[in-house]
Write an enzyme that holds these catalytic residues in place. Structure first.
Site, PDB file in Angstrom:
ATOM      1  N   LYS A   2       0.846  -1.196   0.000  1.00 51.43           N
ATOM      2  CA  LYS A   2       0.000   0.000   0.000  1.00 51.43           C
ATOM      3  C   LYS A   2       0.877   1.241   0.000  1.00 51.43           C
ATOM      4  O   LYS A   2       1.898   1.297   0.694  1.00 51.43           O
ATOM      5  CB  LYS A   2      -0.911  -0.018   1.231  1.00 51.43           C
ATOM      6  N   SER A  18      -9.987   2.314   2.889  1.00 48.95           N
ATOM      7  CA  SER A  18      -9.075   3.030   2.016  1.00 48.95           C
ATOM      8  C   SER A  18      -8.121   2.106   1.254  1.00 48.95           C
ATOM      9  O   SER A  18      -7.528   2.507   0.250  1.00 48.95           O
ATOM     10  CB  SER A  18      -8.226   4.004   2.845  1.00 48.95           C
ATOM     11  N   SER A  38     -10.584   0.006   7.200  1.00 49.28           N
ATOM     12  CA  SER A  38      -9.989   0.085   5.856  1.00 49.28           C
ATOM     13  C   SER A  38      -9.276  -1.169   5.387  1.00 49.28           C
ATOM     14  O   SER A  38      -8.780  -1.211   4.260  1.00 49.28           O
ATOM     15  CB  SER A  38      -9.023   1.275   5.787  1.00 49.28           C
TER      16      SER A  38
END
Length: 512
Positions: free
Chosen positions: A78, A177, A201
């Site tokens: 990420k 997210s 998330s």
């Protein structure tokens, strides 16, 4: 070697050790898949040269019998994790070209254990969002097609949107997210990926895309080198196809870090050993407050299936009360923006990142932050600044922190009464469409976190497990909430649910 990408992380690990294939072959197969799937926008930076170099070193170690726990296994990272010498942007224009000179603790431990980096993965800007639509690089497209769309329709519509430079409205969001991480794992663009979870998330996108994802206990994984959103809530965790794969990854990601004062100095268990243990005698709490208005009938039915599966496996089912649950979402959306406004004050155009000139320093700040931050980030900074301002701090922020204490106490009382884990839905609905909720009504988007924020407010571990398909064939997940630092029990019970649910299948490879 494209069949390698259909294997689980555990199967890849074991195949590499058995010399059934090499890390170079495995890495090349994933790099080829990533190239063909660029329309999904899951990766914001591919690192093929670095990946192949890391794979070559892993193969050399494997040949010598010096394999680490993740030796040669390719992973996606990420874009919130600092990676030394590799661009890290938090998917925000304000740090468009930031190249860290240091490595986050979590990723350094993955590399220590032999993992290979395929690239950096898309996320909501500064991790603020529930759909991966706020990224400066554009939204991620879920690999799951909307109901009644054919593969050919999906391919044509995506190609048309990309050619026109417009948002791929109508496609499904992967959640947020960490939507890029979830989409990449679901589309078989990596066998595992890192994520962060501030209010759901990891768990929400895992549920939306039919994979597993765990948010560990706060303090289990170091936050050092992860771009901060809300420091008392953020926690790193893994995504993977299966619960076992998540257990394997978390073993490498977790551990004490003296550079992070919130990191707990506790031994990291062998989480994989928890897979396959009996759930007989485990007490599963079912909180009555999670039956909320607006929850779809199919989510309620899935929850009941989960209850039945665990009861059939020998677990005791007990209704419990978590009375302060209804205050969790409003309290979270005071605490998280407050911490965000403080953390993001450092992005001022002076020391690093984007700089937009002004006639004097205040105008430089204003111009830089206006150009660098997206709408959702600005919204949360404004909310956070407001609740921390003189005259409102006690009325909002202090009260929210008191509610947070009561939420934590609700869980503590349930666990003190003998409950081993709590079973809830992971999301109030299946995945929705890109453009369906973003912008029009932010509160409607925030409601996606209704089942997940309590876990972050209490600092507890939570796992999302794929458990079924909606009436229209979209993935649905169940959530398990555990005692602090008892991720092992979640892996045991999560695996039992996964086995009872059976395979959900995988998305068609329509994008290629």
């Amino acid at each position: 070697m494209s069949h390698i990408t259909d294997l689980t992380l555990a199967e890849i690990r074991d195949g590499l050790k058995a010399k059934s294939f090499t890390s170079a072959e495995t890495t090349k197969a994933y790099l080829d898949s990533i190239e063909k799937a660029r329309g999904l926008n899951a990766y914001v930076l591919e690192t093929p040269d670095r990946a192949l170099a890391m794979a070559a070193k892993a193969d050399a170690r494997l040949a010598k019998g010096e394999a680490g726990p993740l030796e040669g296994v390719p992973l996606g990272i990420k874009d919130l994790f600092a990676t030394e010498g590799v661009r890290t942007t938090a998917c925000s224009h304000i740090i468009d070209n930031f190249v860290p000179t240091y490595e986050s603790t979590v990723t350094s431990q993955l590399w220590r254990d032999g993992a290979v980096m395929l690239g950096k993965i898309n996320n909501d800007e500064f991790a603020m969002g529930s759909s991966n639509e706020t990224s400066a690089f554009g939204p991620v497209v879920s690999p799951w097609l909307p109901p009644n769309w054919s593969a050919e329709q999906g391919k044509e519509k995506l190609a048309a949107a990309r050619a026109a430079g417009t948002a791929p409205n109508g496609f499904l969001v992967p959640g947020g997210s960490s939507g890029g991480s979830a989409a990449a794992v679901a589309a078989r663009l990596c066998p595992g990926a890192t994520g962060t979870d501030t209010g759901g998330s990891i768990r929400q996108p895992a549920a939306f895309t039919g994979i597993a994802g765990i948010k560990p206990t706060y303090g289990r994984c170091s936050r050092w080198g992860i771009v901060a959103f809300a420091s008392s809530l953020d926690q790193a965790g893994p995504f993977a196809q299966t619960v076992r794969d998540c257990a394997i990854m978390l073993k490498s990601m977790a551990g004490h870090d003296p550079k992070d004062t919130t990191s707990m100095d506790l031994a990291v268990p062998d989480y994989e050993a928890a897979i396959g243990k009996s759930v007989k005698g485990k007490v599963i709490g079912i909180p009555k407050e999670y039956r909320v208005d607006g929850m779809s009938a199919e989510i309620d039915a899935l929850w009941q299936k989960g209850i039945d599966w665990l009861r059939d496996a020998g677990a005791e089912i007990r209704e419990i009360s978590l009375p302060h649950t209804k205050y969790a979402l409003p309290a979270y959306y005071i605490v998280a923006p407050a911490e965000c406004s403080s953390n993001l004050a450092r992005y001022d155009g002076v020391r690093y990142g984007e700089r937009v000139a002004g006639r004097e320093i205040t105008e430089l700040y204003e111009n830089t932050r206006a150009a660098g931050f997206g709408d959702e980030v600005k919204r949360r900074i404004l909310i956070g600044t407001y609740v921390l301002s003189a005259g409102y701090y006690d009325a909002y922020y202090v009260r929210a922190q008191k509610i947070r204490t009561l939420i934590k106490r609700d869980f503590e009382l349930a666990y003190a009464d003998g409950v081993d884990a709590i079973l809830t839905p992971a999301t109030p609905s299946p995945a929705f469409g890109i453009g369906e909720k973003a912008g029009a009504d932010p509160v409607e988007m925030y409601l996606n976190d209704v089942f997940t924020v309590t876990v972050n407010m209490a600092g507890l571990p939570g796992i999302a497990v794929p458990a079924g398909l909606s009436n229209e064939g979209l993935p649905l997940g169940l959530q398990l909430i555990g005692r602090a630092f008892d991720e092992e029990t979640l892996f045991t019970i999560g695996h039992a649910i996964e086995q009872a649910a059976g395979s959900l299948g995988k998305p068609q490879n329509w994008w290629a």
